[in-house]
Write a protein that holds these residues in place. Structure first.
Motif, mmCIF file in Angstrom:
data_model
loop_
_atom_site.group_PDB
_atom_site.id
_atom_site.type_symbol
_atom_site.label_atom_id
_atom_site.label_comp_id
_atom_site.label_asym_id
_atom_site.label_seq_id
_atom_site.Cartn_x
_atom_site.Cartn_y
_atom_site.Cartn_z
ATOM 1 N N THR A 70 114.793 50.674 90.206
ATOM 2 C CA THR A 70 114.509 49.239 90.177
ATOM 3 C C THR A 70 114.456 48.693 91.596
ATOM 4 O OG1 THR A 70 115.578 49.028 88.019
ATOM 5 C CG2 THR A 70 115.276 47.009 89.285
ATOM 6 N N THR A 71 115.398 49.107 92.413
ATOM 7 C CA THR A 71 115.417 48.678 93.816
ATOM 8 C C THR A 71 114.156 49.139 94.534
ATOM 9 O OG1 THR A 71 117.825 48.791 93.825
ATOM 10 C CG2 THR A 71 116.746 48.774 95.972
ATOM 11 N N SER A 113 116.426 51.898 103.439
ATOM 12 C CA SER A 113 117.654 51.116 103.495
ATOM 13 C C SER A 113 118.053 50.603 102.116
ATOM 14 C CB SER A 113 117.467 49.943 104.465
ATOM 15 O OG SER A 113 118.632 49.175 104.554
ATOM 16 N N SER A 114 117.124 50.000 101.405
ATOM 17 C CA SER A 114 117.480 49.404 100.110
ATOM 18 C C SER A 114 117.929 50.458 99.107
ATOM 19 C CB SER A 114 116.319 48.579 99.552
ATOM 20 O OG SER A 114 115.196 49.382 99.274
ATOM 21 N N THR A 115 117.207 51.555 99.002
ATOM 22 C CA THR A 115 117.567 52.551 97.988
ATOM 23 C C THR A 115 118.825 53.342 98.363
ATOM 24 O OG1 THR A 115 115.986 54.129 98.936
ATOM 25 C CG2 THR A 115 115.233 52.787 97.060
ATOM 26 N N SER A 116 118.979 53.661 99.637
ATOM 27 C CA SER A 116 120.170 54.432 100.023
ATOM 28 C C SER A 116 121.440 53.598 99.912
ATOM 29 C CB SER A 116 120.023 55.017 101.430
ATOM 30 O OG SER A 116 119.945 53.998 102.401
ATOM 31 N N PHE A 117 121.370 52.317 100.287
ATOM 32 C CA PHE A 117 122.554 51.474 100.138
ATOM 33 C C PHE A 117 122.817 51.145 98.677
ATOM 34 C CE2 PHE A 117 122.522 50.908 104.705
ATOM 35 C CZ PHE A 117 123.878 50.845 104.978
ATOM 36 N N CYS A 118 121.771 51.027 97.875
ATOM 37 C CA CYS A 118 121.958 50.821 96.441
ATOM 38 C C CYS A 118 122.671 52.025 95.827
ATOM 39 C CB CYS A 118 120.608 50.591 95.758
ATOM 40 S SG CYS A 118 120.736 50.390 93.981
ATOM 41 N N ILE A 159 115.791 46.652 108.045
ATOM 42 C CA ILE A 159 116.923 47.479 107.598
ATOM 43 C C ILE A 159 118.048 46.600 107.067
ATOM 44 C CG2 ILE A 159 118.749 48.975 108.479
ATOM 45 C CD1 ILE A 159 116.454 50.263 110.196
ATOM 46 N N LEU A 160 118.333 45.511 107.757
ATOM 47 C CA LEU A 160 119.397 44.610 107.325
ATOM 48 C C LEU A 160 119.066 43.993 105.964
ATOM 49 C CD1 LEU A 160 122.081 43.223 107.963
ATOM 50 C CD2 LEU A 160 120.770 41.435 109.123
ATOM 51 N N VAL A 161 117.852 43.504 105.799
ATOM 52 C CA VAL A 161 117.461 42.913 104.514
ATOM 53 C C VAL A 161 117.469 43.984 103.421
ATOM 54 C CG1 VAL A 161 115.591 41.792 103.235
ATOM 55 C CG2 VAL A 161 116.179 41.009 105.543
ATOM 56 N N GLY A 162 116.966 45.179 103.737
ATOM 57 C CA GLY A 162 116.998 46.274 102.768
ATOM 58 C C GLY A 162 118.413 46.608 102.339
ATOM 59 N N MET A 163 119.332 46.611 103.284
ATOM 60 C CA MET A 163 120.733 46.883 102.984
ATOM 61 C C MET A 163 121.290 45.828 102.033
ATOM 62 S SD MET A 163 123.945 47.106 105.634
ATOM 63 C CE MET A 163 123.957 45.372 105.969
ATOM 64 N N ILE A 164 121.032 44.562 102.316
ATOM 65 C CA ILE A 164 121.534 43.467 101.477
ATOM 66 C C ILE A 164 120.940 43.554 100.071
ATOM 67 C CG2 ILE A 164 121.478 40.950 101.163
ATOM 68 C CD1 ILE A 164 121.625 40.793 104.304
ATOM 69 N N VAL A 165 119.639 43.814 99.981
ATOM 70 C CA VAL A 165 118.982 43.933 98.679
ATOM 71 C C VAL A 165 119.564 45.117 97.906
ATOM 72 C CG1 VAL A 165 116.793 44.478 97.537
ATOM 73 C CG2 VAL A 165 116.864 42.755 99.349
ATOM 74 N N GLY A 166 119.702 46.259 98.561
ATOM 75 C CA GLY A 166 120.233 47.446 97.892
ATOM 76 C C GLY A 166 121.643 47.248 97.378
ATOM 77 N N ILE A 167 122.494 46.666 98.190
ATOM 78 C CA ILE A 167 123.875 46.414 97.773
ATOM 79 C C ILE A 167 123.897 45.414 96.620
ATOM 80 C CG2 ILE A 167 126.063 45.369 98.517
ATOM 81 C CD1 ILE A 167 125.559 46.704 101.281
#
Length: 185
Positions: A70-71, A113-118, A159-167
């Motif tokens: 989904t992410t 970033s989004s998928t790995s942090f998710c 990367i920062l936005v991807g991290m926030i979205v993933g988390i």
């Protein structure tokens, strides 16, 4: 204001990208490829099966996969909407940066970033009571996303936005997982 943020993002990217040392290029190229992390993904799933009864492990694995896919889908939807050029495709930066990869799709925001942090956040939430040391799993997405700056394909803001979205997606799916799990177990 948005232009100022983008300028800071570009400047920070150029600075960080230029910290690269040529003799480490092959390491960062290796690190940035998701296929090279397959043993870690297998470990995550194995930990579910060690920690839980096989039915709950399968249930937890399915929610992890649902959260990541989904992410990933949301990330690609947003990339198609914003159409921000990657640094390696930005002609204004071509003489200022080191480029080790040349993807042609868009930059905002980072799918790595989004998928790995998710994935990591979901795994940590699901296993923190069984394995207090599981928080060290965050080393993976940190190294993984830093590689994206090093190889020249993502701005720090991506990367920062991807991290926030993933988390955020991980927390959302974890809550759904808990609610669904109460009904089943």
């Amino acid at each position: 204001m948005l232009e100022k943020l983008q300028d800071w993002d570009r400047r920070l990217f150029v600075f960080l990208n230029n910290l690269g040392i040529e003799r480490y290029d092959s390491f960062w190229i290796f690190v940035t490829d998701p296929r090279h992390w397959i043993p870690l993904y297998i470990l995550f799933f194995a930990l579910f099966f060690i920690a839980y009864h096989w039915k709950k492990a399968v249930f937890t694995s399915l929610f992890l996969l649902a959260s990541v896919f989904t992410t990933w889908g949301f990330t690609n939807l947003v990339k198609g909407f914003f159409t921000r050029l990657r640094p390696n495709n930005n002609p204004d930066l071509s003489d200022l940066i080191r480029v080790l990869q040349e993807p042609t799709n868009y930059s905002f925001f980072s799918g790595h970033s989004s998928t790995s942090f998710c994935a990591t956040t979901f795994v940590v939430l699901a296993l923190r009571e069984k394995y207090p040391w599981i928080f060290i799993a965050y080393l993976w997405p940190i190294i993984f996303v830093l590689s994206r700056i090093y190889v020249g394909v993502h701005y720090p803001g991506d990367i920062l936005v991807g991290m926030i979205v993933g988390i955020s997606f991980a927390f959302l799916f974890y809550r759904l997982y808990l609610k669904s799990g109460r009904r089943l177990y």
